[in-house]
Design an enzyme around this catalytic site. Structure first.
Site, short mmCIF file in Angstrom:
data_model
loop_
_atom_site.label_atom_id
_atom_site.label_comp_id
_atom_site.label_asym_id
_atom_site.label_seq_id
_atom_site.Cartn_x
_atom_site.Cartn_y
_atom_site.Cartn_z
N GLU A 14 27.08 56.06 11.01
CA GLU A 14 26.52 54.73 11.22
C GLU A 14 26.60 53.83 9.99
O GLU A 14 26.86 52.63 10.10
CB GLU A 14 25.06 54.84 11.69
CG GLU A 14 24.92 55.35 13.11
CD GLU A 14 24.91 56.87 13.24
OE1 GLU A 14 25.18 57.56 12.21
OE2 GLU A 14 24.65 57.38 14.34
N HIS A 46 17.95 62.95 17.28
CA HIS A 46 19.33 62.87 17.76
C HIS A 46 20.37 62.73 16.66
O HIS A 46 21.56 62.73 16.94
CB HIS A 46 19.49 61.68 18.72
CG HIS A 46 19.52 60.35 18.02
ND1 HIS A 46 18.39 59.70 17.62
CD2 HIS A 46 20.56 59.58 17.64
CE1 HIS A 46 18.72 58.57 17.05
NE2 HIS A 46 20.02 58.46 17.02
N HIS A 106 17.85 64.69 23.88
CA HIS A 106 19.10 63.95 23.83
C HIS A 106 20.21 64.77 24.51
O HIS A 106 20.25 66.00 24.38
CB HIS A 106 19.48 63.67 22.37
CG HIS A 106 20.51 62.62 22.20
ND1 HIS A 106 21.85 62.88 22.29
CD2 HIS A 106 20.40 61.28 21.96
CE1 HIS A 106 22.53 61.77 22.09
NE2 HIS A 106 21.68 60.79 21.89
N ARG A 159 23.19 63.24 13.97
CA ARG A 159 24.18 64.28 13.73
C ARG A 159 23.88 65.07 12.46
O ARG A 159 24.07 66.28 12.40
CB ARG A 159 25.58 63.66 13.61
CG ARG A 159 26.17 63.21 14.93
CD ARG A 159 27.57 62.65 14.73
NE ARG A 159 28.17 62.22 15.98
CZ ARG A 159 27.99 61.01 16.50
NH1 ARG A 159 27.24 60.12 15.86
NH2 ARG A 159 28.57 60.69 17.64
N GLU A 170 21.49 42.52 14.00
CA GLU A 170 20.93 43.58 13.16
C GLU A 170 21.87 43.87 11.99
O GLU A 170 22.25 45.00 11.72
CB GLU A 170 20.66 44.85 13.97
CG GLU A 170 19.71 45.82 13.26
CD GLU A 170 19.45 47.07 14.07
OE1 GLU A 170 18.41 47.12 14.76
OE2 GLU A 170 20.29 47.99 14.04
N ASP A 222 25.25 49.62 14.57
CA ASP A 222 26.09 50.50 13.78
C ASP A 222 26.81 51.56 14.59
O ASP A 222 27.21 52.60 14.06
CB ASP A 222 25.22 51.21 12.72
CG ASP A 222 24.00 51.89 13.34
OD1 ASP A 222 24.03 52.20 14.56
OD2 ASP A 222 23.02 52.13 12.61
#
Length: 373
Positions: free
Chosen positions: A130, A209, A241, A211, A116, A94
């Site tokens: 994503e 990590h 990260h 957003r 996936e 993604d």
């Protein structure tokens, strides 16, 4: 057969590394495009899976906007795919690289295989971006490699033809088993800080990590980790990260906190080594939800929803969001014993054979296509 494999982040290398190995073993000519979304996070992974890069993108890290990154990656992929010499494009998951690869393949008339496929949370903005990227890749794909039956059913409900979907398992398990075989006997961690971890502490691994967690949610999660570190019996391990906003929050909250180790991005074998020694993990990562069950490791998912509900249903995962009380309570429960409370259930995401199944299906589809021509 000539196949273009595109990736740009650490998780993509981990999940497509086994696919690249299986494609080469089957006799395919593999061109690997690396967009460079992640740089330091990718250290050592190419060597681990024997990947030779054919093409590399530039300038992606310096581009600050998501739209700019997408445009740049698409343009650089076009310089390769525009020749129309490839039989297939393969992308995973993604990411912006996967979405750009899907659009470029579609516009050049090259069949696309999505590794996936079919993960869904139900809302386009969670996780951001994503979830949008997954759906874009689905529209462009010729073959959809779903990791689980639930993922397949998501695709079928959206109108994807059943004969284009295959349930193969998740290649994250393939990668983890490959790495675990490397650390099985006498492994010496690459990072000296990992090699010298105390053996009298209960290790709690955290990976953060997303957003959508930046700001107040991440502040609450880090507050929970700080409270847990004050217990004295636990050692909190947090690979930081490189996202500057995340790094700033983490360092501000935990930089001087006793019983917390803020680590550099880990090489994958070191990360697998930590999974093998941890008591639990607090994570907003999707990949870790797939990897940890192979060690029987209970997972606290620091998100409000997951596109991998199988991990919750199998008993490995629990959604705690950014709820400080819930995180503290659950970690204390899972560390309130003399040994890790590992779970005996089977990993719901596969048996380590996903890459082989993917390659067989791509080759079979190509034979059918050539016969029709």
């Amino acid at each position: 057969m000539r196949i273009f494999v595109a990736f740009g982040t650490r998780p993509e290398i981990i999940k497509l590394g086994p696919v690249c190995r299986a494609l080469r073993h089957a006799g395919a000519h593999v061109d690997v495009f690396w967009s460079g979304q992640h740089t330091d996070l990718a250290d050592g992974l190419m060597d681990l899976f024997g990947i030779d890069l054919s093409h590399g993108g530039t300038g992606v890290v310096q581009e600050t906007s998501l739209a700019g990154k997408f445009a740049l990656i698409t343009q650089q992929m076009q310089s390769v795919l525009g020749s129309r010499q490839h039989d297939w494009v393969v992308v995973q998951g993604d990411t912006t690289t996967a979405a750009a690869g899907a659009l470029t393949a579609f516009l050049n008339g090259v069949p696309l295989a999505h590794v996936e496929a079919g993960l869904r949370t139900g809302t386009l903005d969670s996780p951001f971006p994503e979830e949008f990227n997954r759906r874009l890749v689905t529209i462009a794909s010729t073959l959809h490699f779903a990791p689980t039956a639930r993922s397949r059913d998501n695709l079928l409900r959206e109108g994807v033809s059943r004969d284009r979907v295959a349930v193969v398992g998740n290649t994250a398990v393939d990668a983890l088993l490959h790495a675990r075989s490397r650390i099985a006997v006498g492994y010496e961690p690459i990072d000296p800080e990992i090699a010298n971890l105390p053996r009298d502490r209960k290790l709690v691994l955290a990976t953060l990590h997303r957003r959508e967690n930046i700001g107040k949610p991440l502040e609450d999660i880090l507050g929970a980790l700080r409270e847990l570190a004050n217990d004295g019996d636990k050692l909190i391990l947090l690979p930081v990260h490189p996202n500057p906003d995340i790094r700033a929050q983490v360092v501000r909250a935990l930089g001087r906190q006793p019983n917390v180790r803020l680590l550099k991005p880990l090489q994958y074998t070191d990360f697998v080594f930590l999974l093998s020694r941890s008591w639990t993990i607090v994570t907003d990562s999707g990949g870790v939800q797939e990897e940890a069950p192979s060690f029987g490791l209970p997972i606290l998912i620091a998100r409000e929803s997951t596109e991998r509900p199988e991990v919750v249903e199998a008993g490995f995962g629990k959604l705690v969001g950014s709820d400080r009380h819930a995180i503290v309570t659950e970690v204390r429960r899972l560390t309130n014993s003399d040994a890790p409370q590992l779970l005996p259930a089977r990993n719901p995401f596969g048996d380590g054979e996903a890459s082989r199944r993917i390659v067989e299906r791509i080759f079979n589809a190509s034979q059918v296509q050539h016969a029709a021509e």
